[in-house]
Scaffold this motif. Structure first.
Motif, PDB file in Angstrom:
ATOM      1  N   SER A 160       0.660  -1.366  -0.217  1.00 41.49           N
ATOM      2  CA  SER A 160       0.321   0.040   0.177  1.00 41.49           C
ATOM      3  C   SER A 160       1.037   1.480  -0.335  1.00 41.49           C
ATOM      4  O   SER A 160       1.091   2.156  -0.638  1.00 41.49           O
ATOM      5  CB  SER A 160      -0.935   0.398   1.198  1.00 41.49           C
ATOM      6  OG  SER A 160      -1.911  -0.853   1.114  1.00 41.49           O
ATOM      7  N   PRO A 161       2.292   1.518   0.198  1.00 39.53           N
ATOM      8  CA  PRO A 161       3.020   2.357   0.271  1.00 39.53           C
ATOM      9  C   PRO A 161       3.452   2.925  -0.871  1.00 39.53           C
ATOM     10  O   PRO A 161       3.318   3.778  -0.921  1.00 39.53           O
ATOM     11  CB  PRO A 161       4.177   2.022   1.538  1.00 39.53           C
ATOM     12  CG  PRO A 161       3.316   0.992   3.080  1.00 39.53           C
ATOM     13  CD  PRO A 161       2.008   0.102   1.683  1.00 39.53           C
ATOM     14  N   LEU A 162       3.566   1.441  -1.695  1.00 37.82           N
ATOM     15  CA  LEU A 162       4.726   2.346  -2.882  1.00 37.82           C
ATOM     16  C   LEU A 162       3.263   2.103  -3.924  1.00 37.82           C
ATOM     17  O   LEU A 162       3.833   2.727  -4.701  1.00 37.82           O
ATOM     18  CB  LEU A 162       5.461   1.151  -3.223  1.00 37.82           C
ATOM     19  CG  LEU A 162       5.719   0.750  -2.460  1.00 37.82           C
ATOM     20  CD1 LEU A 162       6.605  -1.143  -2.945  1.00 37.82           C
ATOM     21  CD2 LEU A 162       7.214   0.890  -2.698  1.00 37.82           C
ATOM     22  N   ARG A 163       2.125   1.470  -3.500  1.00 36.95           N
ATOM     23  CA  ARG A 163       0.702   2.587  -4.624  1.00 36.95           C
ATOM     24  C   ARG A 163       0.575   3.923  -3.901  1.00 36.95           C
ATOM     25  O   ARG A 163       0.371   4.866  -4.908  1.00 36.95           O
ATOM     26  CB  ARG A 163      -0.288   0.899  -3.850  1.00 36.95           C
ATOM     27  CG  ARG A 163       0.029  -0.406  -4.397  1.00 36.95           C
ATOM     28  CD  ARG A 163      -1.657  -0.837  -4.374  1.00 36.95           C
ATOM     29  NE  ARG A 163      -1.140  -2.462  -4.666  1.00 36.95           N
ATOM     30  CZ  ARG A 163      -1.829  -2.637  -5.848  1.00 36.95           C
ATOM     31  NH1 ARG A 163      -3.254  -1.750  -6.374  1.00 36.95           N
ATOM     32  NH2 ARG A 163      -1.711  -3.793  -6.748  1.00 36.95           N
ATOM     33  N   GLN A 164       0.684   4.014  -3.159  1.00 38.95           N
ATOM     34  CA  GLN A 164       0.176   5.356  -2.399  1.00 38.95           C
ATOM     35  C   GLN A 164       1.251   6.626  -2.988  1.00 38.95           C
ATOM     36  O   GLN A 164       0.996   7.284  -3.483  1.00 38.95           O
ATOM     37  CB  GLN A 164       0.315   5.629  -0.597  1.00 38.95           C
ATOM     38  CG  GLN A 164       0.317   7.317  -0.291  1.00 38.95           C
ATOM     39  CD  GLN A 164      -1.431   7.586  -0.812  1.00 38.95           C
ATOM     40  OE1 GLN A 164      -2.406   6.500  -0.525  1.00 38.95           O
ATOM     41  NE2 GLN A 164      -1.819   8.651  -2.110  1.00 38.95           N
ATOM     42  N   GLN A 165       2.700   6.147  -3.287  1.00 37.05           N
ATOM     43  CA  GLN A 165       3.758   6.459  -3.353  1.00 37.05           C
ATOM     44  C   GLN A 165       3.397   7.342  -5.514  1.00 37.05           C
ATOM     45  O   GLN A 165       3.717   8.264  -5.794  1.00 37.05           O
ATOM     46  CB  GLN A 165       5.010   6.182  -3.603  1.00 37.05           C
ATOM     47  CG  GLN A 165       6.085   6.626  -4.085  1.00 37.05           C
ATOM     48  CD  GLN A 165       7.472   6.160  -3.525  1.00 37.05           C
ATOM     49  OE1 GLN A 165       7.432   5.112  -2.413  1.00 37.05           O
ATOM     50  NE2 GLN A 165       8.732   6.936  -4.319  1.00 37.05           N
ATOM     51  N   VAL A 166       2.961   6.036  -5.810  1.00 39.63           N
ATOM     52  CA  VAL A 166       2.511   6.048  -7.507  1.00 39.63           C
ATOM     53  C   VAL A 166       1.205   7.636  -7.340  1.00 39.63           C
ATOM     54  O   VAL A 166       1.593   7.926  -8.512  1.00 39.63           O
ATOM     55  CB  VAL A 166       1.864   4.591  -7.767  1.00 39.63           C
ATOM     56  CG1 VAL A 166       1.505   4.441  -9.305  1.00 39.63           C
ATOM     57  CG2 VAL A 166       3.065   4.222  -7.748  1.00 39.63           C
ATOM     58  N   ILE A 167       0.073   6.772  -6.397  1.00 36.79           N
ATOM     59  CA  ILE A 167      -0.501   8.043  -6.954  1.00 36.79           C
ATOM     60  C   ILE A 167       0.204   9.443  -6.239  1.00 36.79           C
ATOM     61  O   ILE A 167      -0.647  10.344  -7.182  1.00 36.79           O
ATOM     62  CB  ILE A 167      -1.988   7.671  -5.159  1.00 36.79           C
ATOM     63  CG1 ILE A 167      -2.805   6.432  -6.746  1.00 36.79           C
ATOM     64  CG2 ILE A 167      -3.051   9.487  -5.630  1.00 36.79           C
ATOM     65  CD1 ILE A 167      -3.979   5.924  -5.149  1.00 36.79           C
ATOM     66  N   SER A 168       0.529   9.787  -5.504  1.00 38.58           N
ATOM     67  CA  SER A 168       1.523  10.303  -5.143  1.00 38.58           C
ATOM     68  C   SER A 168       2.109  11.384  -6.316  1.00 38.58           C
ATOM     69  O   SER A 168       2.202  12.616  -6.125  1.00 38.58           O
ATOM     70  CB  SER A 168       2.334  10.842  -3.795  1.00 38.58           C
ATOM     71  OG  SER A 168       1.178  10.400  -2.540  1.00 38.58           O
ATOM     72  N   ALA A 169       3.279  10.662  -6.533  1.00 30.75           N
ATOM     73  CA  ALA A 169       4.087  10.952  -8.172  1.00 30.75           C
ATOM     74  C   ALA A 169       2.943  11.035  -9.520  1.00 30.75           C
ATOM     75  O   ALA A 169       3.104  12.624 -10.026  1.00 30.75           O
ATOM     76  CB  ALA A 169       4.876  10.305  -8.116  1.00 30.75           C
ATOM     77  N   ALA A 170       1.986  10.781  -9.388  1.00 29.48           N
ATOM     78  CA  ALA A 170       0.882  10.798 -10.337  1.00 29.48           C
ATOM     79  C   ALA A 170       0.265  12.273  -9.987  1.00 29.48           C
ATOM     80  O   ALA A 170       0.567  13.293 -11.196  1.00 29.48           O
ATOM     81  CB  ALA A 170      -0.264  10.272 -10.686  1.00 29.48           C
ATOM     82  N   ASP A 171       0.157  12.872  -8.687  1.00 30.72           N
ATOM     83  CA  ASP A 171      -0.272  14.065  -8.746  1.00 30.72           C
ATOM     84  C   ASP A 171       0.408  15.482  -9.079  1.00 30.72           C
ATOM     85  O   ASP A 171       0.204  16.631  -9.451  1.00 30.72           O
ATOM     86  CB  ASP A 171      -1.346  13.685  -6.702  1.00 30.72           C
ATOM     87  CG  ASP A 171      -1.524  14.978  -6.671  1.00 30.72           C
ATOM     88  OD1 ASP A 171      -2.633  16.220  -7.048  1.00 30.72           O
ATOM     89  OD2 ASP A 171      -0.790  16.441  -5.638  1.00 30.72           O
ATOM     90  N   ALA A 172       1.586  14.561  -8.447  1.00 31.92           N
ATOM     91  CA  ALA A 172       3.463  16.152  -8.177  1.00 31.92           C
ATOM     92  C   ALA A 172       2.703  16.391  -9.548  1.00 31.92           C
ATOM     93  O   ALA A 172       3.404  17.911 -10.555  1.00 31.92           O
ATOM     94  CB  ALA A 172       3.969  15.319  -8.089  1.00 31.92           C
ATOM     95  N   LEU A 173       2.780  15.433 -10.904  1.00 31.63           N
ATOM     96  CA  LEU A 173       3.232  15.182 -11.994  1.00 31.63           C
ATOM     97  C   LEU A 173       1.804  15.946 -12.671  1.00 31.63           C
ATOM     98  O   LEU A 173       1.822  16.864 -13.512  1.00 31.63           O
ATOM     99  CB  LEU A 173       3.218  13.986 -12.929  1.00 31.63           C
ATOM    100  CG  LEU A 173       2.768  14.120 -14.571  1.00 31.63           C
ATOM    101  CD1 LEU A 173       4.259  14.627 -15.168  1.00 31.63           C
ATOM    102  CD2 LEU A 173       3.111  12.778 -15.863  1.00 31.63           C
TER     103      LEU A 173
END
Length: 459
Positions: free
Chosen positions: A126-139
């Motif tokens: 879940s933390p790694l998946r959340q990191q994907v969402i956070s990186a997508a939001d930053a993009l």
């Protein structure tokens, strides 16, 4: 008496020349002042006989040291200089924004795909998946920030265009008024040099805003038109330029003269107005559309691939991005409420820990997308090519501006060589006309002595 009359005409001519020289010297530092000269002609004799030498000197008129060809060169140079100088600040700002490592889209894309790669090691984390969402939001925020900069530039260009049009109308009106005053003064024989200088300075200022063509008229007025022939000034009449805005927000120029209206392409106006139109058409609009294309296709391709996969619960994957072309600050966003568990990383509904579909999402970075002004390019290369193209455009504009500045300086110097006041030349004229005045006064003195001597002989 003929000696006295001749000398008197000489002193009057010398006095007029001295006054003219003082006017030139007084305006040696006046911008745009055109030096004047005096025309001296020999007066024909009013008497008959072999010994009738003449009736002195005539001063029929003053004249201006002006060259219309050099003036037109200077005005053309002003238009070219204005065309390239007005857009350079916009291009420099875009280069700084798009080339900044802290805000570039490439950094955002790399961070997003790095997060996907990290998640592929343990797709169920879940933390790694959340990191994907956070990186997508930053993009998405990087896209939105850049889109806001481009939108702000477009608004600034449109605002500046309106300001420049107001200046064009003001200068056109002033030139038309000066035409009327010059025509009236010419009809009464009054010197119009200062009025012509003022009008030429106004035309020079107008030429920096739009490309102009100037034609002299027999009555002393000057007709001014755009390079394609649309009239701006004819005699004492001035046209009215306006900005037309379409429903989609696209601006165009129109010139109304008398009862006729002429449409003017933004890129054909010349000067600063033409420079803004050229920048908007060739750089700003394609770049804005290209950034929008990138956001749209990244969103659609990532969403489509995630939808082809399965979540940890075995359901179809949810969309990660939401693309909205009509929003400036929210063109690209994260799907509201998306959770780490909603990401379809698995290639099978029965394999929640599988990363088969996640690897296909990662592979999208090397997939082709279609971008306006670039054509078909790899997703990971699109932004780099856009920045490279912008840099090329900016360098070309800087080179053109350097050339335009040089040509303007040369044209100004060339005009100055003919029309400008030369202090050394005026100093020589001052001495010569002073000597001319003194010599004629000496002739009058001699004539008086001869007259007195003649009277003394009479009984």
């Amino acid at each position: 008496m003929s000696m006295i009359n001749n000398a008197l005409s000489g002193t009057m001519a010398a006095q007029a020349a001295l006054n003219l020289t003082s006017q030139n010297v007084a305006n040696v530092m006046t911008p745009g002042y055109t030096r004047q000269g005096i025309l001296l002609t020999s007066a024909s004799s009013s008497r008959t006989g072999a010994l009738a030498a003449g009736d002195g000197v005539n001063t029929p008129s003053l004249f201006r040291f002006s060259d219309d060809y050099k003036s037109q060169q200077m005005w053309n140079a002003a238009s070219n200089q204005g065309q390239y100088s007005v857009v350079q600040p916009y291009q420099t700002q875009l280069e700084q924004v798009m080339g900044d490592d802290g805000s570039t889209l490439n950094t955002g894309l790399d961070a997003f795909f790095s997060a996907l790669n990290a998640a592929s090691v343990e797709p169920s984390s879940s933390p790694l998946r959340q990191q994907v969402i956070s990186a997508a939001d930053a993009l998405a925020q990087r896209f939105n920030s850049l889109n806001q900069v481009l939108s702000a530039q477009r608004a600034s260009v449109q605002q500046q265009r309106g300001t420049l049009v107001d200046q064009v109308n003001s200068l056109s009106t002033e030139i038309a008024k000066l035409n009327d005053r010059i025509s009236g003064a010419s009809a009464t024989g009054t010197s119009t040099s200062s009025l012509v200088d003022e009008r030429d300075n106004k035309i020079d200022s107008l030429a920096a805003l739009v490309g102009v063509s100037v034609v002299n008229q027999p009555d002393g007025s000057r007709s001014v038109s755009l390079r394609n022939g649309e009239p701006l000034v004819a005699g004492s009449l001035a046209a009215r330029m306006s900005v037309q805005t379409s429903a989609s927000g696209v601006q165009s120029l129109a010139v109304k003269f008398a009862s006729q209206t002429f449409n003017v392409a933004n890129t054909h106006a010349g000067g600063q107005l033409g420079g803004l139109g050229d920048f908007e058409t060739r750089v700003l609009t394609p770049l804005t559309q290209s950034i929008s294309d990138m956001a749209s296709q990244i969103s659609s391709q990532v969403n489509a691939q995630l939808a082809a996969g399965f979540t940890q619960a075995g359901t179809a994957g949810s969309a990660l991005f939401v693309y909205n072309a009509s929003s400036v600050s929210g063109m690209l966003q994260i799907t509201p409420g998306v959770q780490p568990k909603d990401l379809g990383f698995s290639s099978s509904a029965t394999l929640p820990g599988d990363s088969g579909n996640l690897l296909k999402v990662i592979a999208l970075k090397n997939q082709a997308i279609s971008v306006t002004s670039l054509g078909t390019v790899l997703m990971g290369d699109a932004y780099t090519q856009l920045v490279s193209r912008l840099g090329t455009e900016s360098q070309q504009n800087q080179a053109s501006l350097t050339v335009a500045n040089t040509v303007r300086t040369y044209a100004r110097s060339n005009w100055q060589s003919t029309s400008g006041v030369n202090k050394d030349e005026e100093a020589i004229n001052l001495v010569q006309y002073q000597q001319m005045y003194q010599a004629n006064m000496k002739v009058i003195s001699v004539a008086n002595q001869l007259f007195d001597s003649t009277l003394a002989l009479l009984p």
